[in-house]
Design an enzyme around this catalytic site. Sequence first.
Site, mmCIF file in Angstrom:
data_model
loop_
_atom_site.group_PDB
_atom_site.id
_atom_site.type_symbol
_atom_site.label_atom_id
_atom_site.label_comp_id
_atom_site.label_asym_id
_atom_site.label_seq_id
_atom_site.Cartn_x
_atom_site.Cartn_y
_atom_site.Cartn_z
ATOM 1 N NE ARG A 58 25.352 31.188 46.086
ATOM 2 C CZ ARG A 58 25.260 32.389 45.853
ATOM 3 N NH1 ARG A 58 23.877 33.063 45.502
ATOM 4 N NH2 ARG A 58 26.218 33.150 46.341
ATOM 5 C CG HIS A 107 26.667 42.249 48.161
ATOM 6 N ND1 HIS A 107 27.487 41.645 47.143
ATOM 7 C CD2 HIS A 107 26.315 43.435 47.995
ATOM 8 C CE1 HIS A 107 28.045 42.772 46.586
ATOM 9 N NE2 HIS A 107 27.154 43.842 47.064
ATOM 10 C CB SER A 179 35.707 40.625 39.314
ATOM 11 O OG SER A 179 34.493 41.081 39.440
HETATM 12 N N1 APR Z 1 42.282 34.164 45.268
HETATM 13 C C1 APR Z 1 42.373 35.506 44.904
HETATM 14 N N2 APR Z 1 41.314 35.611 44.090
HETATM 15 C C2 APR Z 1 40.650 34.930 43.233
HETATM 16 C C3 APR Z 1 40.876 33.451 43.513
HETATM 17 C C4 APR Z 1 41.714 33.049 44.672
HETATM 18 N N3 APR Z 1 41.818 31.810 44.897
HETATM 19 N N4 APR Z 1 39.871 33.020 42.905
HETATM 20 C C5 APR Z 1 39.121 33.889 41.762
HETATM 21 N N5 APR Z 1 39.689 35.048 42.370
HETATM 22 C C6 APR Z 1 39.336 36.278 41.969
HETATM 23 C C7 APR Z 1 39.010 36.427 40.571
HETATM 24 O O1 APR Z 1 40.236 36.756 39.703
HETATM 25 C C8 APR Z 1 38.208 37.724 40.393
HETATM 26 O O2 APR Z 1 38.819 38.778 39.985
HETATM 27 O O3 APR Z 1 38.295 36.582 42.319
HETATM 28 C C9 APR Z 1 37.360 37.453 41.615
HETATM 29 C C10 APR Z 1 35.990 36.898 41.917
HETATM 30 O O4 APR Z 1 35.087 37.947 40.958
HETATM 31 P P1 APR Z 1 33.683 37.777 40.904
HETATM 32 O O5 APR Z 1 33.439 36.386 40.481
HETATM 33 O O6 APR Z 1 33.177 38.733 40.043
HETATM 34 O O7 APR Z 1 33.230 37.905 42.416
HETATM 35 P P2 APR Z 1 32.857 39.089 43.192
HETATM 36 O O8 APR Z 1 33.960 40.252 42.863
HETATM 37 O O9 APR Z 1 32.743 39.057 44.620
HETATM 38 O O10 APR Z 1 31.333 39.647 42.687
HETATM 39 C C11 APR Z 1 30.883 40.745 43.486
HETATM 40 O O11 APR Z 1 28.653 40.086 42.174
HETATM 41 O O12 APR Z 1 27.237 38.650 41.533
HETATM 42 C C12 APR Z 1 27.427 39.643 42.501
HETATM 43 O O13 APR Z 1 26.477 39.621 44.592
HETATM 44 C C13 APR Z 1 27.527 38.966 44.028
HETATM 45 O O14 APR Z 1 28.854 39.729 45.986
HETATM 46 C C14 APR Z 1 28.871 39.346 44.421
HETATM 47 C C15 APR Z 1 29.433 40.643 43.533
#
Ligand code: APR
Length: 237
Positions: A58, A107, A179
Site C-alpha cells: 500500500r 488512523h 461507511s
Molecule cells: N465517493 C464517495 N463515497 C464513496 C466512493 C466515492 N467515489 N466510493 C466509495 N464510497 C463510500 C462507500 O459507499 C462506503 O460507504 O465510501 C465508504 C467506504 O467505506 P469503508 O470501505 O468502510 O471505508 P471507511 O469508512 O473509511 O473505513 C473506516 O475502517 O478498516 C478500517 O481503518 C480502516 O479507516 C478505515 C476504517
Amino acid sequence: MQGKRVVVLTGAGVSAESGIRTFRDNGGLWEEHRIEDVATPQAWLADPSLVWHFYQRRRRQLQDVEPNPAHVALSQLQNGLDSMVLITQNVDNLHERGGSSDVIHMHGRLETLRCEATGRHEKRMNSTDFSDDFLLCTCCSTPSRVRPDIVWFGEIPMHMEAIYRAVDACEVFVVVGSSGHVYPAADLVDVARRHGARTVLVNAEPPLNLDSFDEVHLGKAGELLPGLVRQWLDSEG
Ligand code: APR
C-alpha cells in the site's frame, strides 16, 4: 458555510476515484485479507512478514496514484473558509498532495514508519524504504525494527483530544466517503449533533449512521464535491 466553524471527516471513499481500494465495498481490501490477519497487533506478532508486505504494497501504491477532484475541492474549501479542520480516517497522503494542510490522521499514515523501541515515527518514502525486508529505525544507536505507523484494530486512534475539541466546537460537520462502520470515527457525527452542529454527508451509498445527517448527498465525491464546495463557499449557512 462562510463564517462558520467547519469540521470535515473523510474515509476511504474520498480516495476511491484515485484508484485506492476502499475496505468494505465490493472488491474492498477486507475481501482479500481478514482484518485479524493484517491489521491487529496480534497479527504483527504472529506473522510480521505478512503484515509488513501488506503495508509495503500500500505504501508503494502511493507513488502510482494522484489526488482526485474530491481532495482538491476539500483543499479549496479549507483555503476558502476562516475555520475548517480536516480529519481523515485514511492513511494515504492524497489530502496533503491535493493541497490540504494540518490534516489530522486519526488512523495513522502510510508515509511514516514507527520505531518499535522508542515509538518515534519518521517519514520514510525513499526508494530504499519500499523493500519487503524489514527496515530499521534511524533513532536508536542500535537500530530497531520499524512497524507501520498505522492504528490497528484494538489500538487507540491518534489525536482524539484535538479531534473532540474541534468536533465539540464545530457548527457544521461534514462526512465524505465513510461507511460508518468503525468507531470512534462513526460516532463523531452524533457528538457534533449533540453540540448543535448541522451535519452533512457526501457518500456513494447510505452509511450505517445515515440517520445522523441533516443533509445527504448520495454520489461520487469526485463528482459532487466541486459543485458543493462552490455553493458552500458562497453561502453563509
Ligand atoms: N465517493 C464517495 N463515497 C464513496 C466512493 C466515492 N467515489 N466510493 C466509495 N464510497 C463510500 C462507500 O459507499 C462506503 O460507504 O465510501 C465508504 C467506504 O467505506 P469503508 O470501505 O468502510 O471505508 P471507511 O469508512 O473509511 O473505513 C473506516 O475502517 O478498516 C478500517 O481503518 C480502516 O479507516 C478505515 C476504517
